[in-house]
Design a protein around this motif. Sequence first.
Motif, PDB file in Angstrom:
ATOM      1  N   TYR A  33       0.818  -1.338   0.109  1.00 58.62           N
ATOM      2  CA  TYR A  33      -0.102   0.074  -0.158  1.00 58.62           C
ATOM      3  C   TYR A  33       1.098   1.044  -0.041  1.00 58.62           C
ATOM      4  CZ  TYR A  33      -3.521  -3.731   0.885  1.00 58.62           C
ATOM      5  OH  TYR A  33      -4.042  -4.589   0.133  1.00 58.62           O
ATOM      6  N   PHE A  41      -5.288  -1.399  -6.209  1.00 63.68           N
ATOM      7  CA  PHE A  41      -6.398  -1.654  -4.698  1.00 63.68           C
ATOM      8  C   PHE A  41      -7.571  -1.102  -5.401  1.00 63.68           C
ATOM      9  CE2 PHE A  41      -9.319  -2.539  -1.202  1.00 63.68           C
ATOM     10  CZ  PHE A  41      -8.973  -4.038  -0.951  1.00 63.68           C
ATOM     11  N   ILE A  44      -8.820  -2.574  -7.741  1.00 63.78           N
ATOM     12  CA  ILE A  44      -9.054  -3.962  -7.537  1.00 63.78           C
ATOM     13  C   ILE A  44     -10.358  -4.004  -6.969  1.00 63.78           C
ATOM     14  CG2 ILE A  44      -9.051  -5.596  -6.930  1.00 63.78           C
ATOM     15  CD1 ILE A  44      -6.024  -5.190  -7.099  1.00 63.78           C
ATOM     16  N   TYR A  50     -13.947  -8.671  -8.485  1.00 60.27           N
ATOM     17  CA  TYR A  50     -13.612  -8.783  -7.392  1.00 60.27           C
ATOM     18  C   TYR A  50     -15.179  -8.641  -6.448  1.00 60.27           C
ATOM     19  CZ  TYR A  50     -11.156  -7.910  -3.044  1.00 60.27           C
ATOM     20  OH  TYR A  50     -10.555  -8.169  -1.837  1.00 60.27           O
ATOM     21  N   LEU A  52     -15.894  -8.861  -3.388  1.00 56.44           N
ATOM     22  CA  LEU A  52     -16.207  -8.938  -2.447  1.00 56.44           C
ATOM     23  C   LEU A  52     -16.054  -7.606  -1.965  1.00 56.44           C
ATOM     24  CD1 LEU A  52     -13.087 -10.976  -2.967  1.00 56.44           C
ATOM     25  CD2 LEU A  52     -13.065 -10.072  -0.732  1.00 56.44           C
ATOM     26  N   GLY A 156     -14.311  -4.670   4.403  1.00 57.21           N
ATOM     27  CA  GLY A 156     -13.342  -5.030   3.517  1.00 57.21           C
ATOM     28  C   GLY A 156     -12.953  -6.601   3.936  1.00 57.21           C
ATOM     29  N   SER A 157     -13.241  -7.498   4.946  1.00 60.93           N
ATOM     30  CA  SER A 157     -12.467  -8.461   4.648  1.00 60.93           C
ATOM     31  C   SER A 157     -11.256  -7.818   5.362  1.00 60.93           C
ATOM     32  CB  SER A 157     -12.517  -9.675   3.693  1.00 60.93           C
ATOM     33  OG  SER A 157     -12.745 -10.807   4.505  1.00 60.93           O
ATOM     34  N   THR A 158     -10.322  -7.295   5.503  1.00 59.21           N
ATOM     35  CA  THR A 158      -8.760  -6.982   5.829  1.00 59.21           C
ATOM     36  C   THR A 158      -8.836  -8.163   7.210  1.00 59.21           C
ATOM     37  OG1 THR A 158      -9.185  -4.795   5.343  1.00 59.21           O
ATOM     38  CG2 THR A 158      -7.857  -5.464   6.852  1.00 59.21           C
ATOM     39  N   ASN A 161      -6.442 -10.382   6.192  1.00 56.27           N
ATOM     40  CA  ASN A 161      -4.772 -11.010   6.185  1.00 56.27           C
ATOM     41  C   ASN A 161      -4.165 -11.259   6.813  1.00 56.27           C
ATOM     42  OD1 ASN A 161      -6.518  -8.130   3.763  1.00 56.27           O
ATOM     43  ND2 ASN A 161      -6.093  -9.867   3.003  1.00 56.27           N
ATOM     44  N   TYR A 201      -8.592 -13.539  -7.778  1.00 55.31           N
ATOM     45  CA  TYR A 201      -7.176 -13.030  -7.610  1.00 55.31           C
ATOM     46  C   TYR A 201      -6.104 -12.607  -8.980  1.00 55.31           C
ATOM     47  CZ  TYR A 201      -9.014 -12.565  -2.581  1.00 55.31           C
ATOM     48  OH  TYR A 201      -9.718 -11.913  -1.892  1.00 55.31           O
ATOM     49  N   THR A 208      -4.535  -7.280 -10.191  1.00 59.90           N
ATOM     50  CA  THR A 208      -4.014  -7.347  -9.236  1.00 59.90           C
ATOM     51  C   THR A 208      -2.220  -8.388  -9.235  1.00 59.90           C
ATOM     52  OG1 THR A 208      -5.921  -8.366  -8.766  1.00 59.90           O
ATOM     53  CG2 THR A 208      -4.397  -9.304  -8.067  1.00 59.90           C
ATOM     54  N   PHE A 211      -0.787  -4.863  -9.052  1.00 58.57           N
ATOM     55  CA  PHE A 211      -1.031  -5.260  -7.073  1.00 58.57           C
ATOM     56  C   PHE A 211       0.568  -5.492  -6.737  1.00 58.57           C
ATOM     57  CE2 PHE A 211      -2.786  -6.105  -3.631  1.00 58.57           C
ATOM     58  CZ  PHE A 211      -2.888  -5.002  -2.496  1.00 58.57           C
ATOM     59  N   MET A 247      -1.412 -15.309  -2.479  1.00 58.69           N
ATOM     60  CA  MET A 247      -0.117 -14.924  -3.644  1.00 58.69           C
ATOM     61  C   MET A 247       1.324 -14.761  -3.428  1.00 58.69           C
ATOM     62  SD  MET A 247      -2.303 -12.044  -5.403  1.00 58.69           S
ATOM     63  CE  MET A 247      -1.287 -10.322  -3.938  1.00 58.69           C
ATOM     64  N   GLU A 275       0.885 -12.280   0.257  1.00 57.29           N
ATOM     65  CA  GLU A 275      -0.327 -12.142   1.311  1.00 57.29           C
ATOM     66  C   GLU A 275      -1.133 -13.574   0.776  1.00 57.29           C
ATOM     67  OE1 GLU A 275      -3.671  -8.217   0.382  1.00 57.29           O
ATOM     68  OE2 GLU A 275      -3.966 -10.254  -1.259  1.00 57.29           O
ATOM     69  N   SER A 277      -4.926 -14.323   2.270  1.00 58.84           N
ATOM     70  CA  SER A 277      -6.672 -13.728   2.480  1.00 58.84           C
ATOM     71  C   SER A 277      -7.419 -15.341   2.676  1.00 58.84           C
ATOM     72  CB  SER A 277      -7.041 -13.396   0.835  1.00 58.84           C
ATOM     73  OG  SER A 277      -7.969 -12.339   1.764  1.00 58.84           O
TER      74      SER A 277
END
Length: 313
Positions: A33, A41, A44, A50, A52, A156-158, A161, A201, A208, A211, A247, A275, A277
């Motif tokens: 980020y 992002f 995305i 995507y 989500l 955001g379903s962070t 992560n 993804y 992505t 990213f 990822m 990453e 998720s």
Amino acid sequence: MDNQLSLQQPSVAQEVLQGMQQKQKQLPAKLFYDEKGSTLFEQITGLEEYYLTRTERAILRSNIEEIVDHVAPGSTLIELGSGSSRKTRSLLESLPSLNAYVPVDISEAYLLKVVSQLRVEYPRINIIPVFADYTQPFQVPHLQEENASQLIFFPGSTIGNFHPGQAQSFFENLVSLTDGKAQMLIGVDLKKDKEILEAAYNDTKGITAEFNKNMLVRINRELEADFEIDQYAHRAFFNETKGRIEMHLVSKKEQTVNIEEEQFKLEAGESIHTENSYKYSLDEFRKLVDPWFSVEQVWTDDQQLFSLQLLQK
Ligand code: AVI
């Protein structure tokens, strides 16, 4: 990777070097980020594959009255990783008698910009920005009436992560942060067909992938490193055993990369893990939060792709 939240954090360079020394090389996902990565992002979140972001927004929109009914009146709304506060607007507009809105974000300049705009739009709401990395213990100003409640908003379903162990330390930390009654409205991506997950993804426009590779661009710029960006390929897949999208950046050839004073060798086909998720079933998520929160209500979409969950301390 470290499973515990610790007060003494290693520097970015230390984290990168330590990650590259592992048998399975890894780099910290927070490095995605920078300005370019945040823009990617944002792109995305608008991609067809995507699902989500748009699904979470639709769940929030269509259930806003019921959600608001569950929230204690006069609550303080604390948003973690508030960013543009885009999803929060429907809460700010619908929550009756809000005590205050406390957006928490790591990017000070961006937070101040968003807050000055919000103050114009919502002059009656007491907005108190907090600059903090919410994955570490942080303080929220004590501003509530006795017996008032706090509503933590974490969309955001962070949470996906975080490793499950990190997620649990995070929940534990939030419980100690909130002194009185507390609720949490959290976005959680759900387990589903592997094809849908993997498409999200591996978008066809390659955003992505860009990213993912941008992390190497950033490391080259911010540390003394010489990753050959074109010599890495984006790879994302659902690891069924671990219940997560992983990822990776896969080396296209045998090569060496220099970072600071150190040299790392990569075989052709060897990957750097960038990453995770995690995706949860409703039952798995209930068990994850169980020592700290009980699940009061769950809202999902027709296809059960995504969930918004109201947790109670
Ligand atoms: C921020 N986070 C919830 C995103 C996710 O889906 O795990 C980050 C992301 N990585 C690749 N695409 C999006």
